[in-house]
Design a protein around this motif. Structure first.
Motif, PDB file in Angstrom:
ATOM      1  N   LEU A   9      21.368 -48.876  57.557  1.00 51.72           N
ATOM      2  CA  LEU A   9      21.240 -47.439  57.300  1.00 51.72           C
ATOM      3  C   LEU A   9      22.591 -46.873  56.842  1.00 51.72           C
ATOM      4  O   LEU A   9      22.657 -46.109  55.868  1.00 51.72           O
ATOM      5  CB  LEU A   9      20.775 -46.758  58.593  1.00 51.72           C
ATOM      6  CG  LEU A   9      20.107 -45.390  58.492  1.00 51.72           C
ATOM      7  CD1 LEU A   9      19.005 -45.366  57.462  1.00 51.72           C
ATOM      8  CD2 LEU A   9      19.556 -44.977  59.861  1.00 51.72           C
TER       9      LEU A   9
ATOM     10  N   VAL B 113      15.955 -47.659  58.051  1.00 51.49           N
ATOM     11  CA  VAL B 113      15.069 -46.836  58.893  1.00 51.49           C
ATOM     12  C   VAL B 113      14.010 -47.727  59.556  1.00 51.49           C
ATOM     13  O   VAL B 113      13.717 -47.590  60.743  1.00 51.49           O
ATOM     14  CB  VAL B 113      14.395 -45.730  58.050  1.00 51.49           C
ATOM     15  CG1 VAL B 113      13.278 -45.051  58.842  1.00 51.49           C
ATOM     16  CG2 VAL B 113      15.418 -44.689  57.628  1.00 51.49           C
TER      17      VAL B 113
ATOM     18  N   THR C  88      15.687 -50.045  62.272  1.00 52.77           N
ATOM     19  CA  THR C  88      16.181 -49.233  63.401  1.00 52.77           C
ATOM     20  C   THR C  88      14.991 -48.765  64.230  1.00 52.77           C
ATOM     21  O   THR C  88      15.008 -48.843  65.462  1.00 52.77           O
ATOM     22  CB  THR C  88      16.981 -48.016  62.893  1.00 52.77           C
ATOM     23  OG1 THR C  88      18.030 -48.479  62.040  1.00 52.77           O
ATOM     24  CG2 THR C  88      17.594 -47.235  64.041  1.00 52.77           C
ATOM     25  N   GLY C  89      13.933 -48.302  63.526  1.00 45.65           N
ATOM     26  CA  GLY C  89      12.729 -47.863  64.224  1.00 45.65           C
ATOM     27  C   GLY C  89      12.131 -48.994  65.052  1.00 45.65           C
ATOM     28  O   GLY C  89      11.821 -48.821  66.236  1.00 45.65           O
TER      29      GLY C  89
ATOM     30  N   GLY D 138      13.605 -51.585  66.169  1.00 41.07           N
ATOM     31  CA  GLY D 138      14.531 -51.876  67.272  1.00 41.07           C
ATOM     32  C   GLY D 138      14.371 -50.893  68.422  1.00 41.07           C
ATOM     33  O   GLY D 138      14.626 -51.224  69.579  1.00 41.07           O
ATOM     34  N   LEU D 139      13.921 -49.671  68.106  1.00 39.52           N
ATOM     35  CA  LEU D 139      13.716 -48.646  69.144  1.00 39.52           C
ATOM     36  C   LEU D 139      12.284 -48.680  69.690  1.00 39.52           C
ATOM     37  O   LEU D 139      11.897 -47.826  70.483  1.00 39.52           O
ATOM     38  CB  LEU D 139      14.018 -47.251  68.573  1.00 39.52           C
ATOM     39  CG  LEU D 139      15.480 -46.965  68.219  1.00 39.52           C
ATOM     40  CD1 LEU D 139      15.609 -45.622  67.504  1.00 39.52           C
ATOM     41  CD2 LEU D 139      16.352 -46.975  69.471  1.00 39.52           C
ATOM     42  N   GLY D 140      11.498 -49.650  69.212  1.00 41.55           N
ATOM     43  CA  GLY D 140      10.146 -49.821  69.751  1.00 41.55           C
ATOM     44  C   GLY D 140       9.063 -49.140  68.938  1.00 41.55           C
ATOM     45  O   GLY D 140       7.919 -49.044  69.384  1.00 41.55           O
ATOM     46  N   VAL D 141       9.391 -48.682  67.721  1.00 40.64           N
ATOM     47  CA  VAL D 141       8.379 -48.023  66.883  1.00 40.64           C
ATOM     48  C   VAL D 141       7.471 -49.087  66.248  1.00 40.64           C
ATOM     49  O   VAL D 141       7.967 -50.053  65.678  1.00 40.64           O
ATOM     50  CB  VAL D 141       9.040 -47.194  65.747  1.00 40.64           C
ATOM     51  CG1 VAL D 141       7.975 -46.554  64.866  1.00 40.64           C
ATOM     52  CG2 VAL D 141       9.970 -46.144  66.322  1.00 40.64           C
ATOM     53  N   ALA D 142       6.145 -48.875  66.377  1.00 38.91           N
ATOM     54  CA  ALA D 142       5.189 -49.745  65.671  1.00 38.91           C
ATOM     55  C   ALA D 142       4.723 -48.956  64.451  1.00 38.91           C
ATOM     56  O   ALA D 142       3.840 -48.102  64.549  1.00 38.91           O
ATOM     57  CB  ALA D 142       4.025 -50.089  66.580  1.00 38.91           C
ATOM     58  N   TRP D 143       5.353 -49.201  63.306  1.00 38.89           N
ATOM     59  CA  TRP D 143       5.057 -48.411  62.097  1.00 38.89           C
ATOM     60  C   TRP D 143       3.620 -48.632  61.647  1.00 38.89           C
ATOM     61  O   TRP D 143       3.163 -49.775  61.583  1.00 38.89           O
ATOM     62  CB  TRP D 143       6.011 -48.790  60.961  1.00 38.89           C
ATOM     63  CG  TRP D 143       7.449 -48.498  61.212  1.00 38.89           C
ATOM     64  CD1 TRP D 143       8.440 -49.414  61.424  1.00 38.89           C
ATOM     65  CD2 TRP D 143       8.077 -47.210  61.271  1.00 38.89           C
ATOM     66  NE1 TRP D 143       9.647 -48.775  61.609  1.00 38.89           N
ATOM     67  CE2 TRP D 143       9.453 -47.428  61.526  1.00 38.89           C
ATOM     68  CE3 TRP D 143       7.624 -45.903  61.143  1.00 38.89           C
ATOM     69  CZ2 TRP D 143      10.371 -46.390  61.643  1.00 38.89           C
ATOM     70  CZ3 TRP D 143       8.534 -44.871  61.266  1.00 38.89           C
ATOM     71  CH2 TRP D 143       9.892 -45.117  61.515  1.00 38.89           C
ATOM     72  N   PRO D 144       2.893 -47.570  61.325  1.00 34.99           N
ATOM     73  CA  PRO D 144       1.539 -47.767  60.800  1.00 34.99           C
ATOM     74  C   PRO D 144       1.603 -48.493  59.454  1.00 34.99           C
ATOM     75  O   PRO D 144       2.459 -48.181  58.630  1.00 34.99           O
ATOM     76  CB  PRO D 144       1.003 -46.336  60.628  1.00 34.99           C
ATOM     77  CG  PRO D 144       2.195 -45.436  60.690  1.00 34.99           C
ATOM     78  CD  PRO D 144       3.262 -46.155  61.441  1.00 34.99           C
TER      79      PRO D 144
ATOM     80  N   MET E 280       4.945 -49.959  55.113  1.00 34.48           N
ATOM     81  CA  MET E 280       5.627 -48.679  55.300  1.00 34.48           C
ATOM     82  C   MET E 280       6.976 -48.664  54.556  1.00 34.48           C
ATOM     83  O   MET E 280       7.468 -47.597  54.168  1.00 34.48           O
ATOM     84  CB  MET E 280       5.826 -48.444  56.801  1.00 34.48           C
ATOM     85  CG  MET E 280       6.245 -47.046  57.182  1.00 34.48           C
ATOM     86  SD  MET E 280       5.271 -45.741  56.432  1.00 34.48           S
ATOM     87  CE  MET E 280       3.839 -45.748  57.474  1.00 34.48           C
TER      88      MET E 280
ATOM     89  N   PHE F 184       8.818 -45.551  52.632  1.00 33.07           N
ATOM     90  CA  PHE F 184      10.191 -45.126  52.951  1.00 33.07           C
ATOM     91  C   PHE F 184      11.040 -45.133  51.682  1.00 33.07           C
ATOM     92  O   PHE F 184      11.815 -44.209  51.424  1.00 33.07           O
ATOM     93  CB  PHE F 184      10.825 -46.061  53.990  1.00 33.07           C
ATOM     94  CG  PHE F 184      10.253 -45.931  55.369  1.00 33.07           C
ATOM     95  CD1 PHE F 184       9.389 -44.895  55.697  1.00 33.07           C
ATOM     96  CD2 PHE F 184      10.591 -46.841  56.354  1.00 33.07           C
ATOM     97  CE1 PHE F 184       8.862 -44.777  56.969  1.00 33.07           C
ATOM     98  CE2 PHE F 184      10.074 -46.723  57.633  1.00 33.07           C
ATOM     99  CZ  PHE F 184       9.206 -45.692  57.937  1.00 33.07           C
TER     100      PHE F 184
ATOM    101  N   ALA G 262      10.283 -42.218  49.593  1.00 30.38           N
ATOM    102  CA  ALA G 262      10.865 -40.988  50.161  1.00 30.38           C
ATOM    103  C   ALA G 262      12.355 -40.888  49.837  1.00 30.38           C
ATOM    104  O   ALA G 262      12.852 -39.817  49.439  1.00 30.38           O
ATOM    105  CB  ALA G 262      10.648 -40.957  51.671  1.00 30.38           C
ATOM    106  N   PHE G 263      13.086 -42.001  49.977  1.00 34.28           N
ATOM    107  CA  PHE G 263      14.530 -41.976  49.669  1.00 34.28           C
ATOM    108  C   PHE G 263      14.763 -41.786  48.179  1.00 34.28           C
ATOM    109  O   PHE G 263      15.682 -41.069  47.775  1.00 34.28           O
ATOM    110  CB  PHE G 263      15.203 -43.270  50.162  1.00 34.28           C
ATOM    111  CG  PHE G 263      15.556 -43.232  51.618  1.00 34.28           C
ATOM    112  CD1 PHE G 263      16.610 -42.449  52.070  1.00 34.28           C
ATOM    113  CD2 PHE G 263      14.838 -43.954  52.550  1.00 34.28           C
ATOM    114  CE1 PHE G 263      16.940 -42.386  53.417  1.00 34.28           C
ATOM    115  CE2 PHE G 263      15.153 -43.897  53.898  1.00 34.28           C
ATOM    116  CZ  PHE G 263      16.197 -43.118  54.340  1.00 34.28           C
TER     117      PHE G 263
END
Lengths: 69, 248
Positions: free
Chosen positions: B79, B203, B206-207, B209-215, B220, B224, B227-228
């Protein structure tokens, strides 16, 4: 020795191109981690917050650098 | 290997490495035209040897790091790295800072080498070799980081390394043919694209790593990146509309 110094300085520079952007991104990640772990924010909401925050910080950083914010 | 997962990794490694190899090639060519290919190649291969040693020593350590921690650390670094590139590419595209000029870098490196060689008449080849060594080592370290960063989170180190190797082969082949700095490479466009991809990976990891299960899981990454890219283009348009001053 000067080569070693330059290598280290370049390695640091890879991640610290703009100190203010670096610090704000680190603060954002720490805040999202805190909200997920300690404040009960769902991880997915934290993930969207991370994405939105990163995009916002990027725009703020470039507008500031262009001297027009 | 699932290509829908591997394709973004290979593409990111290829494009990012392309930019780094162009920068290293400019310096190697400046050394070669001034002092001959011997010191240029000696410096280049010494640096490649050192890079290989670093990878051989550090590579196995990656397997010992827990996956979530690895994703978080690599994600945050990506990031920072990706947004740094994207920020600079936006400012260049908007005309706030000057574009990277390989011809100018080539001439500056030659002038610097000539000056240093005059000061140390007897060790001209040594100085030239060191210049090539430094360029390959510094740009190579960035390539190594990018390969590890985009590949390690999904166990795709080898495909990522393949993407980087392809970039080396492409640039060296073109360079061998034209024997000039690769000034025609749309470097800022490449950097813009790579900044977008690395930020998207940043992103994403990092997500995770923080436990986010991206749809949609890896898909995804595409959203992303979109978006960037959209944000970057809007930022360029905003700055251009306000009329920036070029800062060289």
């Amino acid at each position: 020795m000067s080569i070693l110094k330059q290598v280290i300085s370049d390695l640091v520079g890879m991640f610290l191109k703009d100190a203010r952007l670096t610090i704000t991104i680190l603060v954002l990640v720490a805040a999202v981690a805190f909200l997920i772990r300690d404040e009960g924010l769902t991880p997915l909401t934290g993930g969207w917050l991370l994405l939105g925050g990163s995009l916002a910080l990027l725009v703020i950083s470039v507008l500031r650098a262009s001297g027009r914010d | 290997m699932d290509w829908s997962t591997a394709a973004p990794v290979v593409t990111a490694a290829f494009l990012a490495s392309l930019v780094e190899v162009v920068e290293a090639f400019t310096i190697i060519l400046a050394v070669a035209t001034l002092r001959g290919w011997r010191p240029a190649l000696a410096g280049t291969f010494s640096a490649l040897g050192l890079l290989a040693l670093i990878v051989i020593i550090l590579g196995p350590l990656l397997d010992r790091v827990p996956l979530h921690l690895l994703q978080l650390v690599v994600g945050v670094l990506l990031l920072l790295f990706g947004l740094g590139w994207l920020r600079k590419a936006i400012l260049r595209a908007a005309g706030v800072i000057a574009l990277h000029d390989e011809e100018a870098i080539f001439r500056r490196e030659q002038a610097q080498l000539s000056h240093e060689a005059q000061l140390a008449e007897r060790s001209q080849d040594w100085i030239a070799g060191i210049a090539a060594f430094k360029a390959v080592l510094l740009e190579g370290l960035e390539v190594v980081f990018i390969v590890i960063a985009v590949g390690a989170g999904r166990g795709l180190l080898w495909p990522a390394a393949g993407g980087a190797l392809a970039a080396v082969i492409v640039i060296l082949s073109i360079g061998a043919l034209i024997h000039r700095p690769l000034a025609k490479v749309p470097e800022n466009t490449l950097k813009f694209g790579v900044g977008v991809m690395l930020s998207a990976f940043g992103v994403f990891w990092t997500g995770e790593g923080l436990g986010v299960a991206w749809p949609g899981a890896d898909m995804m990454l595409v959203w992303f990146a979109a978006a960037f890219l959209a944000t970057g283009l809007i930022a360029v348009a905003l700055i251009r509309a306000r009329g920036p001053e070029v800062d060289t």
